[in-house]
Design a protein around this motif. Structure first.
Motif, PDB file in Angstrom:
ATOM      1  N   SER A   1      48.770  28.719  41.608  1.00 32.79           N
ATOM      2  CA  SER A   1      48.031  29.615  42.496  1.00 32.79           C
ATOM      3  C   SER A   1      48.245  31.068  42.111  1.00 32.79           C
ATOM      4  CB  SER A   1      48.482  29.404  43.948  1.00 32.79           C
ATOM      5  OG  SER A   1      49.856  29.697  44.084  1.00 32.79           O
ATOM      6  N   LEU A   2      47.317  31.937  42.515  1.00 37.40           N
ATOM      7  CA  LEU A   2      47.382  33.359  42.210  1.00 37.40           C
ATOM      8  C   LEU A   2      47.589  34.155  43.489  1.00 37.40           C
ATOM      9  CD1 LEU A   2      44.392  33.685  39.699  1.00 37.40           C
ATOM     10  CD2 LEU A   2      46.822  33.489  39.147  1.00 37.40           C
ATOM     11  N   ALA A   3      48.505  35.131  43.435  1.00 38.55           N
ATOM     12  CA  ALA A   3      48.718  36.002  44.585  1.00 38.55           C
ATOM     13  C   ALA A   3      47.542  36.960  44.724  1.00 38.55           C
ATOM     14  CB  ALA A   3      50.021  36.779  44.415  1.00 38.55           C
ATOM     15  N   PRO A   4      47.218  37.399  45.944  1.00 41.63           N
ATOM     16  CA  PRO A   4      46.121  38.359  46.125  1.00 41.63           C
ATOM     17  C   PRO A   4      46.356  39.641  45.331  1.00 41.63           C
ATOM     18  CG  PRO A   4      46.810  37.448  48.225  1.00 41.63           C
ATOM     19  CD  PRO A   4      47.837  37.004  47.224  1.00 41.63           C
ATOM     20  N   VAL A   5      45.269  40.278  44.938  1.00 40.19           N
ATOM     21  CA  VAL A   5      45.337  41.543  44.197  1.00 40.19           C
ATOM     22  C   VAL A   5      44.661  42.626  45.026  1.00 40.19           C
ATOM     23  CG1 VAL A   5      44.689  42.767  42.083  1.00 40.19           C
ATOM     24  CG2 VAL A   5      45.314  40.342  41.984  1.00 40.19           C
TER      25      VAL A   5
ATOM     26  N   GLU B   1      37.969  32.952  38.195  1.00 37.99           N
ATOM     27  CA  GLU B   1      39.088  32.699  39.113  1.00 37.99           C
ATOM     28  C   GLU B   1      38.565  32.601  40.543  1.00 37.99           C
ATOM     29  OE1 GLU B   1      42.001  32.008  38.166  1.00 37.99           O
ATOM     30  OE2 GLU B   1      42.091  32.758  36.102  1.00 37.99           O
ATOM     31  N   PRO B   2      37.843  31.544  40.869  1.00 37.53           N
ATOM     32  CA  PRO B   2      37.200  31.465  42.188  1.00 37.53           C
ATOM     33  C   PRO B   2      38.179  31.440  43.358  1.00 37.53           C
ATOM     34  CG  PRO B   2      37.037  29.366  41.020  1.00 37.53           C
ATOM     35  CD  PRO B   2      37.545  30.367  40.033  1.00 37.53           C
ATOM     36  N   GLN B   3      39.439  31.077  43.135  1.00 38.27           N
ATOM     37  CA  GLN B   3      40.421  31.017  44.219  1.00 38.27           C
ATOM     38  C   GLN B   3      41.159  32.338  44.422  1.00 38.27           C
ATOM     39  OE1 GLN B   3      40.420  28.275  46.099  1.00 38.27           O
ATOM     40  NE2 GLN B   3      38.806  27.602  44.684  1.00 38.27           N
ATOM     41  N   LEU B   4      40.949  33.307  43.562  1.00 41.45           N
ATOM     42  CA  LEU B   4      41.688  34.569  43.645  1.00 41.45           C
ATOM     43  C   LEU B   4      41.132  35.436  44.771  1.00 41.45           C
ATOM     44  CD1 LEU B   4      43.765  36.612  42.556  1.00 41.45           C
ATOM     45  CD2 LEU B   4      42.006  37.399  40.942  1.00 41.45           C
ATOM     46  N   ARG B   5      42.010  35.879  45.646  1.00 48.56           N
ATOM     47  CA  ARG B   5      41.621  36.789  46.727  1.00 48.56           C
ATOM     48  C   ARG B   5      41.792  38.230  46.231  1.00 48.56           C
ATOM     49  NH1 ARG B   5      41.434  37.059  52.473  1.00 48.56           N
ATOM     50  NH2 ARG B   5      42.122  39.079  53.292  1.00 48.56           N
TER      51      ARG B   5
ATOM     52  N   ARG C   1      53.674  48.854  35.422  1.00 47.31           N
ATOM     53  CA  ARG C   1      54.062  48.030  34.268  1.00 47.31           C
ATOM     54  C   ARG C   1      54.666  46.697  34.705  1.00 47.31           C
ATOM     55  NH1 ARG C   1      55.983  53.163  32.235  1.00 47.31           N
ATOM     56  NH2 ARG C   1      54.427  53.982  30.780  1.00 47.31           N
ATOM     57  N   GLY C   2      55.371  46.714  35.853  1.00 45.93           N
ATOM     58  CA  GLY C   2      55.999  45.487  36.312  1.00 45.93           C
ATOM     59  C   GLY C   2      55.019  44.425  36.755  1.00 45.93           C
ATOM     60  N   THR C   3      53.777  44.817  37.045  1.00 43.68           N
ATOM     61  CA  THR C   3      52.775  43.845  37.507  1.00 43.68           C
ATOM     62  C   THR C   3      51.649  43.629  36.494  1.00 43.68           C
ATOM     63  OG1 THR C   3      51.476  45.561  38.631  1.00 43.68           O
ATOM     64  CG2 THR C   3      53.205  44.482  39.909  1.00 43.68           C
ATOM     65  N   ALA C   4      51.700  44.314  35.360  1.00 39.27           N
ATOM     66  CA  ALA C   4      50.604  44.244  34.392  1.00 39.27           C
ATOM     67  C   ALA C   4      50.368  42.817  33.892  1.00 39.27           C
ATOM     68  CB  ALA C   4      50.881  45.173  33.213  1.00 39.27           C
ATOM     69  N   ASP C   5      51.436  41.990  33.851  1.00 41.35           N
ATOM     70  CA  ASP C   5      51.294  40.629  33.344  1.00 41.35           C
ATOM     71  C   ASP C   5      51.044  39.595  34.447  1.00 41.35           C
ATOM     72  OD1 ASP C   5      51.499  41.229  30.673  1.00 41.35           O
ATOM     73  OD2 ASP C   5      53.679  41.056  30.622  1.00 41.35           O
ATOM     74  N   ARG C   6      50.911  40.047  35.695  1.00 39.69           N
ATOM     75  CA  ARG C   6      50.559  39.094  36.747  1.00 39.69           C
ATOM     76  C   ARG C   6      49.202  38.470  36.433  1.00 39.69           C
ATOM     77  NH1 ARG C   6      50.381  41.641  42.494  1.00 39.69           N
ATOM     78  NH2 ARG C   6      48.955  39.878  42.671  1.00 39.69           N
ATOM     79  N   PRO C   7      49.068  37.171  36.500  1.00 41.14           N
ATOM     80  CA  PRO C   7      47.778  36.548  36.170  1.00 41.14           C
ATOM     81  C   PRO C   7      46.616  37.114  36.972  1.00 41.14           C
ATOM     82  CG  PRO C   7      49.496  34.889  36.301  1.00 41.14           C
ATOM     83  CD  PRO C   7      50.121  36.169  36.771  1.00 41.14           C
ATOM     84  N   GLY C   8      46.836  37.338  38.275  1.00 42.36           N
ATOM     85  CA  GLY C   8      45.750  37.882  39.089  1.00 42.36           C
ATOM     86  C   GLY C   8      45.341  39.276  38.654  1.00 42.36           C
TER      87      GLY C   8
ATOM     88  N   LEU D   1      33.192  41.192  40.709  1.00 39.93           N
ATOM     89  CA  LEU D   1      33.397  40.074  41.630  1.00 39.93           C
ATOM     90  C   LEU D   1      32.602  38.851  41.197  1.00 39.93           C
ATOM     91  CD1 LEU D   1      33.391  41.982  45.044  1.00 39.93           C
ATOM     92  CD2 LEU D   1      35.366  41.055  43.805  1.00 39.93           C
ATOM     93  N   ASP D   2      31.414  39.086  40.632  1.00 41.03           N
ATOM     94  CA  ASP D   2      30.639  37.967  40.090  1.00 41.03           C
ATOM     95  C   ASP D   2      31.418  37.278  38.969  1.00 41.03           C
ATOM     96  OD1 ASP D   2      28.539  38.418  41.808  1.00 41.03           O
ATOM     97  OD2 ASP D   2      27.333  39.540  40.351  1.00 41.03           O
TER      98      ASP D   2
END
Length: 295
Positions: free
Chosen positions: A89-93, A117-121, A271-278, A110-111
């Protein structure tokens, strides 16, 4: 051991300057923040705050701990990003977007995300570039879409990584039946510009001065769609970036400026969040949106 939540409050205070500003940003009461900072002082064993008139300011020890707090928070985010990569799962961005990008990029981005990533909020707020960049540094948002006008560089905030989306042409906008061919033809006209203090306003004013006149700014508005409508109706002229039109046919006449100036449109993340998948997915979608609009 230090409590990371309390360290964040100290770090936020070092950025925002007042307990009231921290309280508003984090949805806490000032008394709660004051109480938590008092507990942090006990943990540290040294005074972290001292009176400064009716406000509080950081002591030397407080400023040192706030700097360490920033690094600890970055390490915490990097650890969370690593864990996020290892789960499905992906955390919200949370995204702060300037107005022209809200019109010109957000719907297409968004399109693209709905496909990839249709489940990403994705949670979005419209903020001026200066405010959006600050809020990313202060952890109010995960990503900002901002701009930089020619000759007006923005401060590089510590721990913030930028990625260029593209270079957006800025043109003179006049009504479709207007005979004006250049800036010099508009010295007697009414202008609409963004508010004083913004990079866009400074840049536009300098272009007029370079053409030999001081612009008669009768309309001061942050809403660029309002600029377009005033120009289209013949009540004003303006300098407008192409992104505002979102790839659609402009309802105004656009005239190229000397040197064909372009502003840089970029994304910024910690920089600490640049590699977050979301976060990576949102950045990629914004790039797709920009490239499609540019094409």
């Amino acid at each position: 051991m230090f409590d990371l939540r309390r360290l964040r409050l100290l770090h936020e205070l070092s950025l925002r300057g007042t307990l009231a500003a921290v309280a508003e940003a984090l949805s806490y009461s000032p008394s709660t923040i004051s109480q938590q900072l008092s507990l942090l002082e006990r943990e540290a064993g040294v005074p972290l705050l001292e009176p400064d008139g009716r406000r509080l300011r950081l002591t030397a020890q407080g400023a040192a701990l706030a700097a360490h707090a920033g690094r600890m928070l970055a390490a915490d985010e990097a650890a969370r990003a690593e864990l996020e990569r290892l789960r499905p799962s992906l955390a919200p961005v949370r995204v702060a977007v300037m107005q022209s990008a809200a019109h010109g990029l957000l719907p297409r981005a968004l399109d693209a995300l709905a496909e990839s990533e249709p489940q990403l909020r994705v949670e979005v707020a419209e903020l001026a570039p200066e405010e959006g960049l600050f809020e990313v540094a202060a952890r109010g948002f995960d990503l900002a879409v901002a701009e930089q006008y020619p000759g007006h560089t923005r401060e590089h905030l510590d721990g913030i990584e930028r990625s260029l989306l593209g270079r957006d042409a800025i043109r003179l906008a006049v009504a479709r039946d207007d005979p004006a061919a250049n800036l010099g033809d508009l010295r007697e006209r009414a202008w609409v510009m963004e508010p004083v203090g913004t990079a866009a306003r400074q840049w536009a004013t300098q272009q007029c001065r370079a053409a030999g006149f001081e612009p008669d700014v009768r309309f001061e508005m942050a809403d660029l769609t309002a600029h377009v409508r005033l120009v289209a109706s013949g009540h004003a002229v303006s300098l407008i970036p192409d992104l505002v039109f979102a790839g659609d046919r402009p309802p105004v006449q656009l005239v190229d400026l000397p040197g064909e100036p372009r502003r840089e449109v970029f994304t910024a993340v910690r920089r600490g969040t640049a590699d977050r998948p979301g976060v990576r997915a949102v950045r990629a979608a914004l790039q797709v949106a920009y490239d499609r609009g540019d094409g």
